[in-house]
Design a protein around this motif. Sequence first.
Motif: not given
Length: 333
Positions: A23-35, A281-294
């Motif tokens: 859940i924390s990963t999903a929230v962080v991913c959504a926040l980064l994408y929204a920002i 699913l968490g791993t996919i979100l982790g990969v997306l987080i790295l991609g969004i940051i980059q």
Amino acid sequence: MTLSYGTPLSRRFPSLTQQLPLISTAVVCALLYAIGSICYSGFFDASTFSEFFAGNAVLGVAAVGLTFVILSGGIDLSVGSMVGFVSILAGMMVERWHWSPALAVPAVLAMGCAFGLLAGVLIHVFELAPFLVTLAGMFVLRGLALTIAPDEGRITLNHEFFVWPTTHAIMMGHARIRLIGIFFVFIAVIAALALRYTRFGRNVYALGGNEQSALLMGLPVGRTKIAIYAISGFCSALAGIVACVDMGAGEPSAAMGLELDAIAAVVIGGTLLTGGVGTVLGTILGVLILGIIQTGLTLDGRLISWWTKIVVGALLLLFITLQKLLTKATARA
């Protein structure tokens, strides 16, 4: 109460505490994408979103295999070197040795699987530390890649097998979705289904939860552990083929340091380093987080690329701390 095929309800429906890392990963991913969507024009476009998958397909496929290893309580440091070795080996096979891709691709995938199988045997039968075995594998594979590389250091791939996926895409409206991104999602879905709905997947979770208890329950711990590293080797080799398509070339230095990014993606995705808890699913979100940051830092243009490492390191530290707190809370409960 158990389900008809013997899976406890607690395994099928984890408690909120167990789901909190995901859940924390999903929230962080959504926040980064929204920002990113607020700060940068076009960030919210479907093309940009699909590129998070295509642009990180090599990392994603390797991280999916690594998820099995970390879920079991192990580690694999050879994934990046395997990608580089397979990329140059496949390139040499097709372009210099004139192998058909129909033979070269299965051959390198079988080699990756066999290498992982060997690592699993050394870890289980000889009780060697996974860190040391896979560290040795990392050096061996990178050395072999540099040894077989041509004098120019890389080899351009002109065969249609590697060119076609880059020249074709699926169009959804104005969005162009690259095929390697779809392939990454396909591999992730297969892995997620295997972990959730097969006996092997339940054995992986049991092994990571407590190996001694798994032995007492009569589970095939040895076979499972060896198979886990074979899967990681196979996925890393598959990531090497994806790298060939993505780069249009084979390169011995490809994916340098990818193993650390893959570990970061898996851990940020909510998989415990001690094993037993985590999802694809968490791993996919982790990969997306790295991609969004980059992508965000690239679009900003004011920050050097090393800021990606700084942000990822901070997130990794945050999630490891969260995992430790959750582990203590679960133990007290």
